[in-house]
Design a protein around this motif. Structure first.
Motif, PDB file in Angstrom:
ATOM      1  N   LEU A 292       0.845  -1.189   0.000  1.00 32.05           N
ATOM      2  CA  LEU A 292       0.000   0.000   0.000  1.00 32.05           C
ATOM      3  C   LEU A 292       0.877   1.234   0.000  1.00 32.05           C
ATOM      4  O   LEU A 292       1.954   1.249   0.631  1.00 32.05           O
ATOM      5  N   ALA A 293       0.440   2.255  -0.686  1.00 34.64           N
ATOM      6  CA  ALA A 293       1.188   3.510  -0.695  1.00 34.64           C
ATOM      7  C   ALA A 293       1.209   4.092   0.717  1.00 34.64           C
ATOM      8  O   ALA A 293       0.181   4.199   1.379  1.00 34.64           O
ATOM      9  N   GLY A 294       2.405   4.437   1.187  1.00 33.56           N
ATOM     10  CA  GLY A 294       2.543   5.031   2.510  1.00 33.56           C
ATOM     11  C   GLY A 294       2.585   4.034   3.646  1.00 33.56           C
ATOM     12  O   GLY A 294       2.608   4.428   4.811  1.00 33.56           O
ATOM     13  N   HIS A 295       2.574   2.737   3.338  1.00 31.37           N
ATOM     14  CA  HIS A 295       2.627   1.691   4.361  1.00 31.37           C
ATOM     15  C   HIS A 295       3.727   0.704   4.000  1.00 31.37           C
ATOM     16  O   HIS A 295       3.957   0.435   2.816  1.00 31.37           O
ATOM     17  N   PRO A 296       4.410   0.141   4.988  1.00 28.33           N
ATOM     18  CA  PRO A 296       5.416  -0.877   4.681  1.00 28.33           C
ATOM     19  C   PRO A 296       4.749  -2.145   4.173  1.00 28.33           C
ATOM     20  O   PRO A 296       3.624  -2.471   4.579  1.00 28.33           O
ATOM     21  N   PRO A 297       5.399  -2.874   3.256  1.00 25.72           N
ATOM     22  CA  PRO A 297       4.820  -4.142   2.785  1.00 25.72           C
ATOM     23  C   PRO A 297       4.641  -5.118   3.939  1.00 25.72           C
ATOM     24  O   PRO A 297       5.399  -5.099   4.915  1.00 25.72           O
ATOM     25  N   ARG A 298       3.645  -5.963   3.818  1.00 21.69           N
ATOM     26  CA  ARG A 298       3.392  -6.947   4.868  1.00 21.69           C
ATOM     27  C   ARG A 298       2.775  -8.186   4.255  1.00 21.69           C
ATOM     28  O   ARG A 298       2.173  -8.135   3.184  1.00 21.69           O
ATOM     29  N   ASP A 299       2.943  -9.314   4.965  1.00 21.61           N
ATOM     30  CA  ASP A 299       2.298 -10.564   4.573  1.00 21.61           C
ATOM     31  C   ASP A 299       1.095 -10.789   5.479  1.00 21.61           C
ATOM     32  O   ASP A 299       1.150 -10.535   6.686  1.00 21.61           O
TER      33      ASP A 299
END
Length: 231
Positions: free
Chosen positions: A186-193
């Motif tokens: 997501l834009a502005g959020h760190p990648p996550r699983d």
């Protein structure tokens, strides 16, 4: 993101040799494959923005095609199922209430019959449990519909890559139940699983490494809605 091919992204178990292009976990049955290298920093943000723009264009095209009608039909069916379950649940609870009233009448009569009262009480308990389950699932369907409308209207657009998946045996309205591990960006959020499971209306879109358009809850980025009709 941890490289797939060493451990299963769903359960963490070691993976055997791949079967074709995919690895199949011997413990949980999820299918996965080696994750492609992704750019970092500014290139990653640019790639994500490009993907979101592409999904928006596909969504706009789908609004004038049969996919839009398919999405509307799926949402209408979900609402219909919710009301049917709630109606059946209310009817069964009414039966349970009637059995309870008969049980009370038998026990308070001039010549009470405990065996008859027990039979009516047992029958009423059956309808109460069955009706309660129907109401529970009906409310779940209603909440799921409200959640989908909220995320589609207020959610943060982004991209989810299917890291692994497993198709279950349950089918609802012709849609198979699928468990997935998603890599969410997501834009502005760190990648996550995150793990995600639902009844999938377009099974052709489910494959390891597939990129799917999503809307994420702004308060909880791990809560995502997959927009299957723009995939």
């Amino acid at each position: 993101m941890q490289a797939i091919g060493v451990v299963c992204p769903n359960c963490g178990a070691g993976l055997p040799a791949p079967a074709g292009d995919d690895y199949v976990c011997a413990y949980c049955g999820h299918r996965s494959r080696l994750a492609p290298a992704r750019p970092r920093g500014a290139p990653q943000e640019a790639a994500l923005a490009e993907a979101i723009a592409r999904f928006a264009a596909q969504r706009a095209r789908a609004a004038h095609q049969i996919d839009q009608r398919g999405r509307d039909a799926a949402e209408s069916k979900q609402t219909e199922n919710a009301w049917v379950l709630l109606g059946l649940g209310a009817l069964f609870l009414f039966f349970a209430l009637g059995c309870g009233a008969i049980t009370l009448a038998v026990l308070t009569s001039n010549r009470p019959r405990v065996d008859n009262a027990f039979g009516f009480a047992l029958f009423g308990a059956f309808w109460a449990v069955f009706g309660g389950l129907m109401v529970h699932f009906g409310l779940r369907f209603r909440r799921a519909g409200a959640r989908a409308r909220f995320l589609r209207a207020k959610g943060v657009p982004g991209r989810a890559t299917i890291t692994s998946y497993k198709e279950g045996h349950l089918v609802l309205d012709g849609h198979p139940h699928v468990e997935m591990v998603l890599h969410v960006e997501l834009a502005g959020h760190p990648p996550r699983d995150t793990t995600h499971a639902e009844y999938v209306p377009r099974m052709a879109c489910v494959t390891t490494g597939a990129e799917l358009p999503i809307f994420a809850n702004p308060r909880d980025p791990s809560d995502v809605l997959i927009d299957w009709w723009a995939a």
